[in-house]
Design an enzyme around this catalytic site. Structure first.
Site, short mmCIF file in Angstrom:
data_model
loop_
_atom_site.label_atom_id
_atom_site.label_comp_id
_atom_site.label_asym_id
_atom_site.label_seq_id
_atom_site.Cartn_x
_atom_site.Cartn_y
_atom_site.Cartn_z
N LYS A 5 17.22 64.96 -14.35
CA LYS A 5 16.70 63.97 -13.40
C LYS A 5 17.84 63.50 -12.50
O LYS A 5 18.74 62.79 -12.93
CB LYS A 5 16.12 62.74 -14.12
CG LYS A 5 15.39 61.83 -13.14
CD LYS A 5 15.15 60.44 -13.65
CE LYS A 5 16.27 59.49 -13.36
NZ LYS A 5 16.58 59.31 -11.93
N GLU A 26 28.97 59.12 -19.14
CA GLU A 26 30.07 58.99 -18.16
C GLU A 26 29.73 57.80 -17.29
O GLU A 26 28.81 57.87 -16.47
CB GLU A 26 30.17 60.25 -17.31
CG GLU A 26 30.48 61.52 -18.06
CD GLU A 26 31.85 61.51 -18.70
OE1 GLU A 26 32.69 60.65 -18.34
OE2 GLU A 26 32.09 62.35 -19.57
N CYS A 28 33.34 57.19 -9.22
CA CYS A 28 33.62 56.51 -10.50
C CYS A 28 35.11 56.28 -10.65
O CYS A 28 35.54 55.27 -11.18
CB CYS A 28 33.06 57.33 -11.65
SG CYS A 28 33.66 59.02 -11.66
N GLU A 37 32.98 46.49 -10.81
CA GLU A 37 33.07 47.75 -10.08
C GLU A 37 32.34 47.53 -8.75
O GLU A 37 31.12 47.37 -8.73
CB GLU A 37 32.38 48.87 -10.88
CG GLU A 37 32.50 50.22 -10.22
CD GLU A 37 31.72 51.31 -10.94
OE1 GLU A 37 30.60 51.05 -11.41
OE2 GLU A 37 32.23 52.44 -11.02
P1 NAD Z 1 22.78 54.15 -11.97
O1 NAD Z 1 23.21 53.84 -13.35
O2 NAD Z 1 22.04 53.12 -11.20
O3 NAD Z 1 21.86 55.46 -11.97
C1 NAD Z 1 22.32 56.69 -12.46
C2 NAD Z 1 21.14 57.51 -12.89
O4 NAD Z 1 20.55 56.90 -14.03
C3 NAD Z 1 20.02 57.60 -11.87
O5 NAD Z 1 19.45 58.89 -11.93
C4 NAD Z 1 19.03 56.54 -12.34
O6 NAD Z 1 17.70 56.79 -11.92
C5 NAD Z 1 19.16 56.68 -13.84
N1 NAD Z 1 18.80 55.51 -14.64
C6 NAD Z 1 18.96 54.21 -14.32
N2 NAD Z 1 18.53 53.44 -15.34
C7 NAD Z 1 18.12 54.27 -16.33
C8 NAD Z 1 17.55 54.09 -17.63
N3 NAD Z 1 17.35 52.87 -18.12
N4 NAD Z 1 17.24 55.18 -18.36
C9 NAD Z 1 17.46 56.42 -17.88
N5 NAD Z 1 17.96 56.66 -16.64
C10 NAD Z 1 18.30 55.60 -15.88
O7 NAD Z 1 24.10 54.61 -11.20
P2 NAD Z 1 24.23 55.03 -9.68
O8 NAD Z 1 24.19 53.78 -8.84
O9 NAD Z 1 23.32 56.15 -9.36
O10 NAD Z 1 25.72 55.66 -9.68
C11 NAD Z 1 26.85 54.89 -9.60
C12 NAD Z 1 27.44 54.66 -10.98
O11 NAD Z 1 27.72 55.91 -11.60
C13 NAD Z 1 28.78 53.94 -10.91
O12 NAD Z 1 28.84 52.96 -11.92
C14 NAD Z 1 29.78 55.05 -11.17
O13 NAD Z 1 31.03 54.62 -11.66
C15 NAD Z 1 29.05 55.91 -12.13
N6 NAD Z 1 29.61 57.29 -12.15
C16 NAD Z 1 30.38 57.65 -13.22
C17 NAD Z 1 30.97 58.92 -13.25
C18 NAD Z 1 31.86 59.34 -14.40
O14 NAD Z 1 32.17 60.52 -14.51
N7 NAD Z 1 32.26 58.44 -15.28
C19 NAD Z 1 30.75 59.82 -12.19
C20 NAD Z 1 29.95 59.40 -11.12
C21 NAD Z 1 29.39 58.13 -11.12
#
Ligand code: NAD
Length: 491
Positions: free
Chosen positions: A183, A259, A293, A390
C-alpha cells in the site's frame, strides 16, 4: 531530449493492481499536485474485502508459481529483468511520480529510479547466495538452520520517495521468495501501480505483487491486521508505526520492520573542512525540501566556526532553484500539501515567538504550489518544538557549543535516533562520538546515502525497529527453522 513535460497530458494507472488486473474503482480522496495545487485525480480507498482479495491472490500465486521454492537463480533472473525494464521505462515512471509527488523529474530519472533498479539487482543477487547453516552439534546429531520465506508480506510506504520506498520493500521481499501486498501513500499512489505492472511485464508471476490503494485507517489497518499477512514492513511516521504495533498486538502476533521518523543532527567541529561541511549540510536539509527521514535538520556547530559556516550555508539556501516537478531544471521541491506547509510554518513561527532568530526564509514562497523557503533558525533552545519535533520541511536549526560534551548533549535527541552527521579531521573524536551517539547511521565528513546498498538503514529509539537495505533487509524477509536429526552410527 528534455525531460520536461505537460502534467495534463500524463495518463495515470488509477486503480488497485491485483494479479495482473487494474481494478478500476471510484475514488474517494481528492489529490492535488504539490507543484501548482491543482486537482488531478482521486485515490480509491480499498476496503477490507479488496485487501482480502489481494492477500488471497498473493497466497494463490505463491502456490501456483512455487516462487519460494523455484530455483533461486530463476527468482534472481526475473527480478533483474524487472530492473532492466524499470530503466527502460524510467521516463514514463518519472512522469507518473513527478505529477503527484514532490520529486523533480530530473532527479527521479538520474537518482530515485536509477538507484531503485540498482537496488533490485542488489537484492536479486542474494537469492542464490544466502542460505542456512550447518551447525556444530554432538556426534550423534546433524544440526541445521534452514531459512524459509514468510509467505505474504504486507508493505506500507510513505509519500516522500514513493518509488524508492516501494523498491526498498519489494526487492528484498521478492528475492527472499515472498509475495507482497503493497500500500503506497494515498498522496502518491500511482507510481507503485506502474512499478507492479512493469514487474508482471518482466515475467514476475502475476499475484506476487499486488498494490492496494487507500489511506492508513482503512486500507493500512486491513493489511496489518490480516491473518494471512505473515510479516509487516512499514516506512512512515513514528505515530503511524505505533498504531501499527497496536493493531498487530490486537489482531495477532507477527514480525514487523518499522522505519520511522528522525530529527538528525549535523555536528561540526572547529577543525572541519568548512566548504565540504557547508555543502553536505545544505544538501542534507534541502534535498526534497527537507522531506526526508534522514534530513539533517539540526546543525550543531562549534562557536568558533558558526559564523563562516552559516554564511556558506545561507549562500546555498539562496541558490535553490524552485519550480514545478515537471520542469527538468527544477532542483528544489514543493511541500507535499497545503496542510503540511501550514504545519511547518506554525512550528517556525512558534520557535521565533520563543526567541529564535530567523536568518533565512521562515515563510511560504510566493506563487503557485506549496513551496516553503529554505529556513535557518539560530538561537533555538533545546526544548523548542523546532528541535523536539520532526518538522519534515526545509528548516535547519542552529545551536552552538564549546565542548565535545555539550555537542553530544545537544545531538542526542530524546525521541529519535535515525542518522547523524559529523564533521571533523580528528579520528579519535570520530570514534568517541560514533560510540556515544545513539543513531542507526553515522556519516562522517559527508551527509546522506551513497550507492553502497550493502549498508543497512534504520533507527534507534523511536526511529524504528529493524533495517531496510543491506543483508539485514534480505534476512528480515526469511525466517529460520532449526532442524536436529538423530543419525545412527555417526560417532
Ligand atoms: P505516515 O505515517 O503518515 O504514512 C505512511 C504510510 O502509512 C502511508 O501509506 C499511510 O497511509 C500509512 N498509514 C498511516 N497510518 C496507518 C495505520 N494506522 N495503519 C497502517 N498504515 C497507516 O507518514 P508520511 O507522512 O507518509 O511520511 C513521512 C514520515 O515517514 C516521516 O515521519 C518520515 O521520517 C518517515 N520516513 C521514514 C523513513 C525511514 O527509512 N526511517 C523513510 C522515509 C520516510
Amino acid at each position: 531530449m528534455s525531460l520536461s513535460f505537460d502534467p495534463d497530458q500524463i495518463s495515470l494507472p488509477i486503480g488497485h493492481f491485483i494479479g495482473d488486473r487494474l481494478l478500476e474503482t471510484s475514488g474517494l480522496l481528492a489529490l492535488h499536485r504539490p507543484s501548482d495545487g491543482s486537482f488531478y485525480a482521486e485515490c480509491p480507498v480499498a476496503p477490507e474485502e479488496i485487501v482480502d482479495e489481494a492477500v488471497q491472490t498473493a497466497r494463490k500465486a505463491l502456490k501456483t508459481s512455487n516462487w519460494g521454492g523455484v530455483r533461486p537463480r530463476e527468482r534472481a533472473n526475473v527480478l533483474k529483468r524487472w530492473a532492466d525494464l524499470i530503466e527502460r521505462e524510467a521516463d514514463t515512471l518519472a512522469k507518473i511520480e513527478a505529477v503527484s509527488s514532490t520529486r523533480p523529474v530530473g532527479q527521479l530519472v538520474a537518482g530515485d529510479i536509477a538507484i531503485t533498479a540498482e537496488q533490485i539487482r542488489f537484492f536479486a543477487e542474494f537469492a542464490d547466495k544466502e542460505g542456512g547453516d550447518l551447525v556444530p552439534t554432538d556426534d550423534e546429531h546433524l544440526g541445521m538452520i534452514m531459512t524459509e520465506p514468510y509467505g505474504v508480506v504486507g508493505a506500507i510506504t510513505p509519500w516522500n520517495f514513493p518509488v524508492s520506498m516501494a523498491g526498498w520493500k519489494l526487492g528484498p521481499a521478492l528475492a527472499a521468495g515472498n509475495a507482497v501486498v503493497l500500500k503506497p501513500s494515498e498522496l502518491t499512489p500511482f507510481s507503485s501501480v506502474f512499478l507492479a505492472q512493469l514487474a508482471v511485464k518482466a515475467g514476475l508471476p502475476p499475484g506476487l505483487i499486488n498494490v492496494v490503494l487507500g489511506d492508513g485507517p482503512t486500507t493500512g489497518t486491513a493489511i496489518t491486521g490480516h491473518p494471512d499477512v505473515a510479516k509487516v514492513s512499514f516506512t512512515g511516521s513514528t505515530g503511524a508505526g505505533a498504531a501499527i504495533m497496536a493493531n498487530i498486538a490486537r489482531t495477532g502476533i507477527k514480525p514487523m520492520t518499522l522505519e520511522l521518523g528522525g530529527k538528525s543532527p549535523q555536528i561540526v567541529f572547529a577543525d572541519a573542512d568548512l566548504d565540504q561541511a557547508a555543502a553536505a549540510i545544505a544538501g542534507g536539509i534541502l534535498a526534497n525540501a527537507g522531506q526526508a527521514c534522514v534530513a539533517g535538520a539540526r546543525l550543531i556547530a562549534h562557536a568558533f566556526v558558526g559564523e563562516p559556516l552559516v554564511e556558506a550555508i545561507l549562500a546555498r539556501m539562496k541558490a535553490v532553484r524552485a519550480g514545478p516537478t515537471w520542469d527538468a531544471a527544477t532542483t528544489y521541491s514543493p511541500i507535499i500539501s497545503e496542510r503540511q506547509r501550514t504545519r511547518i510554518h506554525t512550528i517556525v513561527r512558534a520557535a521565533c515567538a520563543r526567541g529564535a532568530e530567523c536568518l533565512a526564509g521562515g515563510e511560504p514562497m510566493e506563487g503557485k504550489g506549496y513551496f516553503y523557503a529554505p529556513t535557518l533558525l539560530a538561537k533555538v533552545d533545546q526544548s523548542s518544538p523546532a528541535i523536539s519535533e520532526e518538522i519534515f520541511g526545509p528548516v535547519l536549526t542552529l545551536q552552538t557549543f564549546t565542548t565535545e560534551e555539550e555537542a553530544l548533549r545537544f545531538a542526542d535527541h530524546p525521541t529519535y535516533g535515525l542518522a547523524a552527521g559529523l564533521f571533523t579531521r580528528d579520528v579519535s573524536r570520530v570514534m568517541r562520538i560514533t560510540r556515544a551517539l545513539p543513531a542507526g547511521t553515522m556519516w562522517v565528513n559527508r551527509y546522506g546515502r551513497s550507492r553502497d546498498h550493502i549498508l543497512p538503514t534504520g533507527g534507534y529509539k523511536r526511529s524504528g525497529i529493524g533495517k531496510d537495505l543491506g543483508r539485514e533487509a534480505y534476512h528480515a524477509n526469511r525466517r529460520s527453522k532449526s532442524v536436529l536429526i538423530h543419525v545412527e552410527g555417526l560417532s
